[in-house]
Design an enzyme around this catalytic site. Structure first.
Site, PDB file in Angstrom:
ATOM      1  N   CYS A  16      62.519  51.686  75.664  1.00  0.00           N
ATOM      2  CA  CYS A  16      61.664  52.857  75.451  1.00  0.00           C
ATOM      3  C   CYS A  16      60.261  52.377  75.114  1.00  0.00           C
ATOM      4  O   CYS A  16      60.044  51.200  74.849  1.00  0.00           O
ATOM      5  CB  CYS A  16      62.189  53.726  74.299  1.00  0.00           C
ATOM      6  SG  CYS A  16      63.867  54.347  74.549  1.00  0.00           S
ATOM      7  N   GLY A  42      60.167  53.514  80.150  1.00  0.00           N
ATOM      8  CA  GLY A  42      61.123  54.608  80.103  1.00  0.00           C
ATOM      9  C   GLY A  42      60.707  55.726  81.030  1.00  0.00           C
ATOM     10  O   GLY A  42      59.652  56.319  80.841  1.00  0.00           O
ATOM     11  N   ASN A 117      61.937  52.806  69.364  1.00  0.00           N
ATOM     12  CA  ASN A 117      62.257  51.878  70.446  1.00  0.00           C
ATOM     13  C   ASN A 117      63.244  50.865  69.895  1.00  0.00           C
ATOM     14  O   ASN A 117      62.932  50.141  68.954  1.00  0.00           O
ATOM     15  CB  ASN A 117      60.992  51.178  70.942  1.00  0.00           C
ATOM     16  CG  ASN A 117      61.299  50.066  71.936  1.00  0.00           C
ATOM     17  OD1 ASN A 117      62.351  50.051  72.556  1.00  0.00           O
ATOM     18  ND2 ASN A 117      60.379  49.124  72.079  1.00  0.00           N
ATOM     19  N   GLY A 118      64.441  50.828  70.469  1.00  0.00           N
ATOM     20  CA  GLY A 118      65.453  49.888  70.006  1.00  0.00           C
ATOM     21  C   GLY A 118      66.818  50.512  69.981  1.00  0.00           C
ATOM     22  O   GLY A 118      67.086  51.504  70.659  1.00  0.00           O
ATOM     23  N   TYR A 258      60.343  40.212  81.843  1.00  0.00           N
ATOM     24  CA  TYR A 258      60.356  41.390  82.705  1.00  0.00           C
ATOM     25  C   TYR A 258      59.825  42.665  82.068  1.00  0.00           C
ATOM     26  O   TYR A 258      59.067  43.398  82.694  1.00  0.00           O
ATOM     27  CB  TYR A 258      61.796  41.633  83.186  1.00  0.00           C
ATOM     28  CG  TYR A 258      61.985  42.909  83.970  1.00  0.00           C
ATOM     29  CD1 TYR A 258      61.382  43.085  85.217  1.00  0.00           C
ATOM     30  CD2 TYR A 258      62.768  43.947  83.473  1.00  0.00           C
ATOM     31  CE1 TYR A 258      61.556  44.260  85.945  1.00  0.00           C
ATOM     32  CE2 TYR A 258      62.955  45.121  84.199  1.00  0.00           C
ATOM     33  CZ  TYR A 258      62.344  45.277  85.426  1.00  0.00           C
ATOM     34  OH  TYR A 258      62.510  46.425  86.139  1.00  0.00           O
TER      35      TYR A 258
END
Length: 486
Positions: A16, A42, A117-118, A258
């Site tokens: 995210c 996301g 985020n996570g 990436y």
């Protein structure tokens, strides 16, 4: 029937992205711009919550930022000089609007919005206990667990209740929280997920990546430190807190491979430069004669440039990618489904016919993309097709906010490199070594006792407890033991 594009399920999805602004006129519009820059992290849903000094305003929707936040009436409805936003893939929780963040709740201290985020790896265990105690959940997202823990804490101040909540969770998180008292930005003690701080005039900005600062014209100040909570108060004061026991940081190594955009700075390093260095190291470790180095677009481009420069082999665009293909499209039958593969990638036939080519990609997950790309090169007339991968084999699932397939579906879990090469029908296949990846990041190699990064997807060395997944991890460890014995 709507289905995922053939290439889309063969990448590790980018968790995210979060973005927050404090003290900026038209804060929601700035957040929308920042989320545009983070859209690669996301693409399933997006949301923004703002605070105008009296009332919280929210707009959350499925789909991209564009289309949801490019209408004047939406931005006008998000009044205030403070706002935070989120773009999402569903790493935990179902795909529905109720799980779109920021999540919001009215607590005894006032409104509380959170963008995460996570992944909280003990969320299911905590949720069961909270539900037994009478908690009522409105979503299936692990993030809502944090809200309930804050609401039930017995500490006096909101900050102390928030810290109390975080001390009960395991896993990875970068958080931006919006309250009537100010904004809180924090990162988990290991710093697994990224978070950076910037400034635009008097405005303070937090984001998952520095590229979002470039888009809004902000200055990058620094990374939020692992285990740090930064509080921006109503009077603009910035306070830093370190409430957790000191531990060795282990940020996600795949951000460099990436996830992050090449024009971002992650933990002080240029992502673009690191990816070129990875390609160069890959050329040193796995050289082979060829006519052209060809990237698998777009993520393979920097590594391919580094490989080409190190190997002194021309870099060419042998695969052309269409940027006008959505993630889903109509596929009425097998024949059209097969043809649909070429909607996104197509071989540059005039270039590669009769040539020996080396394809460079960032990773192999299920192997379906590599199989299709190699086949495409063969059909276009390449005389030899070699593949080089700018990361070690992905053999383990991630439990820290990355949407990886279950381990049984990972090609590198089921096969060794020779078997993988045969599966994708390449003339040769090689991955960068784990030590080589660390060297490209400026390390001497991987210190097995104190690794610098979280590299569990490659090594199975998970840096935290994984309460909700203990059974899975035990199975993985048994499999690793069998592999070593074999």
């Amino acid at each position: 029937m709507l289905v995922t594009h053939p290439f889309d399920d063969d990448k590790l999805r980018e968790e995210c992205g979060i973005f927050g602004v404090y003290d900026a006129e038209g804060a929601a519009a700035m957040v929308a711009l920042g989320l545009h820059a983070l859209q690669h992290r996301g693409q399933e849903a997006a949301g923004i919550t703002s605070w105008d000094g009296r009332t919280f305003h929210s707009h959350r929707a499925m789909g991209h930022v564009a289309g949801n936040f490019d209408r004047d009436e939406v931005i006008r409805g998000l009044a205030g000089n403070v706002a935070c936003g989120h773009v999402r893939y569903s790493t935990t929780g179902e795909t529905s609007v109720r799980n779109v963040q920021p999540l919001y709740a009215d607590l005894s201290s006032g409104g509380f919005a959170i963008a995460h985020n996570g992944n909280i790896s003990n969320a299911m265990t905590l949720k069961k206990a909270l539900v037994r105690d009478g908690a009522i959940f409105q979503s299936t997202s692990d993030t809502e667990v944090i809200i309930h823990l804050v609401a039930r804490s017995n500490y006096r101040t909101l900050l102390d209740r928030f810290i109390d909540a975080l001390k009960q969770v395991e896993g990875a998180y970068s958080l931006i929280c919006l309250t009537s008292e100010g904004m809180i930005a924090c990162r988990d003690p290991l710093g697994i997920r990224p978070l950076v701080m910037g400034r635009l005039g008097e405005s303070i900005i937090f984001a998952s990546e520095t590229v979002a600062f470039d888009v809004v014209g902000a200055e990058y100040i620094r990374s939020v430190e692992p285990g740090e909570l930064i509080v921006v108060t109503q009077d603009g004061e910035i306070r830093s807190h370190h409430p957790f026991n000191e531990t060795r940081a282990r940020p996600c190594i795949f951000e460099h491979v990436y996830f992050s955009r090449p024009d971002s700075i992650v933990d002080g390093s240029s992502v673009y430069s690191v990816r070129k260095a990875i390609g160069a190291q890959l050329a040193i470790e796995s050289p082979i004669d060829a006519d052209y180095i060809i990237p698998v677009p777009d993520s393979g481009v920097p590594a391919a440039l580094g490989y080409a420069q190190q190997a002194n082999i021309p870099f060419e665009l042998g695969i052309i990618r269409s940027h006008y293909v959505g993630r889903t499209f109509i596929q009425p039958g097998d024949k059209v489904r097969h043809l649909g593969v070429k909607l996104k990638h197509n071989a540059n036939r005039a270039l590669i016919a009769g040539k020996r080519v080396i394809l460079i990609d960032d990773s192999i997950v299920r192997g379906t993309t590599s199989l299709k790309i190699v086949q495409m090169m063969r059909e276009a007339g390449a005389s030899e097709v070699h593949m080089r991968i700018a990361s070690p084999p992905t053999r383990h699932s991630c439990f820290y906010g990355v949407d990886t397939p279950e381990r049984a579906k990972l090609l590198a879990h089921k096969m060794d490199v020779a078997q993988m090469c045969a599966f994708i029908h390449a003339d040769s296949l090689a991955f960068i070594s784990i030590d080589g990846l660390y060297k490209a990041l400026g390390e001497a190699g991987r210190d097995s006792q104190n690794p610098r990064y979280c590299d569990a997807c490659f090594t199975g060395d998970y840096p935290t407890r994984l309460t909700d997944f203990d059974e899975t991890i035990e199975v993985n460890q048994l499999e690793l033991l069998r592999e070593r014995v074999a």
